[in-house]
Write an enzyme that holds these catalytic residues in place. Structure first.
Site, PDB file in Angstrom:
ATOM      1  N   HIS A 202      83.329  63.464  28.835  1.00  0.00           N
ATOM      2  CA  HIS A 202      82.265  62.694  28.167  1.00  0.00           C
ATOM      3  C   HIS A 202      82.717  62.152  26.822  1.00  0.00           C
ATOM      4  O   HIS A 202      81.898  61.724  26.015  1.00  0.00           O
ATOM      5  CB  HIS A 202      81.005  63.544  27.985  1.00  0.00           C
ATOM      6  CG  HIS A 202      80.554  64.206  29.246  1.00  0.00           C
ATOM      7  ND1 HIS A 202      80.922  65.487  29.583  1.00  0.00           N
ATOM      8  CD2 HIS A 202      79.794  63.737  30.272  1.00  0.00           C
ATOM      9  CE1 HIS A 202      80.403  65.807  30.773  1.00  0.00           C
ATOM     10  NE2 HIS A 202      79.721  64.752  31.215  1.00  0.00           N
TER      11      HIS A 202
HETATM   12  S1  FES Z   1      82.860  66.098  26.534  1.00  0.00           S
HETATM   13 FE1  FES Z   1      81.576  66.812  28.069  1.00  0.00          FE
HETATM   14  S2  FES Z   1      82.712  68.428  28.844  1.00  0.00           S
HETATM   15 FE2  FES Z   1      83.934  67.713  27.269  1.00  0.00          FE
END
Ligand code: FES
Length: 237
Positions: A202
């Site tokens: 993410h």
């Molecule tokens: S940024 Fe979501 S798991 Fe690492």
């Protein structure tokens, strides 16, 4: 001398006198009460069933009695008690031992409790990933420039404020869990906007001290329990 008729009459009269006494003695000897009295005079046993001569018979237990001496029976008794005691003790020991063995950690778990790493094998400026308790552990041999960079960060501006000193035991060795604090992905080393680690799941960016600088992750990368051994090894756990 008395005449014969007189003698015969006298004998007949004396026999008539003796006959009732003999009959009375025979009748008394056949009485159950007298028989009980006679039996009780020869034995201390008192039958609860008065008058029942069949039930007042004492059973004969002689066939159950030992033919040997008293000492031989005691020997068998001691042997049986000792043997049963030894078997019971062995069973109890085995049960307790099995229970404790089942409760203790298995060999593979014990092996994973601590992990050793030879630091001499890691050149400066390089990362190594080891596995500890099923999780990746990042070990980075930091350069002097990276240590300076980590110390120049304004801690107050960080999402999870920590100085670099709080995160390391020796400045040149950064040791932390390789698990993104967002949702648990494994970040990529030497990547991201801050020269540290980048989580592609993410888009979280960590700096060269493993602190979160950008993206959804709420916390810095976690520091595990570790220490340095005297022979230059890192012990994690
Ligand atoms: S940024 Fe979501 S798991 Fe690492």
């Amino acid at each position: 001398m008395a005449p014969l008729s007189t003698v015969t009459r006298t004998l007949a009269r004396s026999a008539a006198v003796r006959l009732p006494a003999a009959t009375a003695v025979r009748a008394m000897s056949s009485s159950p009460a007298l028989q009980d009295a006679a039996a009780s005079s020869s034995s201390s046993y008192q039958s609860p069933f008065k008058g029942d001569s069949a039930s007042s018979k004492i059973p004969d237990f002689s066939k159950y009695m030992s033919k040997g001496k008293g000492g031989s029976n005691a020997l068998i008794s001691y042997f049986m008690v000792g043997t049963l005691g030894a078997i019971s003790a062995a069973g109890a020991k085995s049960t307790v031992q099995e229970f404790l063995v089942n409760m203790s950690a298995s060999a593979d778990v014990l092996a994973m409790a601590k992990v050793e790493l030879d630091l001499a094998a890691i050149p400066e400026g390089k990362n190594v990933i080891i596995k500890w308790r099923g999780k990746p552990v990042f070990v980075r041999h930091r350069t002097a420039g990276e240590i300076d960079e980590a110390n120049q960060v304004n801690v107050a501006s960080l999402r999870d404020p920590e100085t670099d000193d709080q995160r390391v035991k020796k400045p040149e060795w950064l040791v932390m869990l390789g698990v993104c604090t967002h949702l648990g992905c494994v970040p990529i080393g030497e990547a991201g906007d801050y020269g540290g680690w980048f989580c592609p799941c993410h888009g979280s960016h960590y700096d060269i001290s493993g602190r979160i600088r950008k993206g959804p992750a709420p916390l810095n990368l976690e520091i595990p329990a570790y220490d340095f051994s005297e022979d230059g090894k890192l012990v994690v756990g």
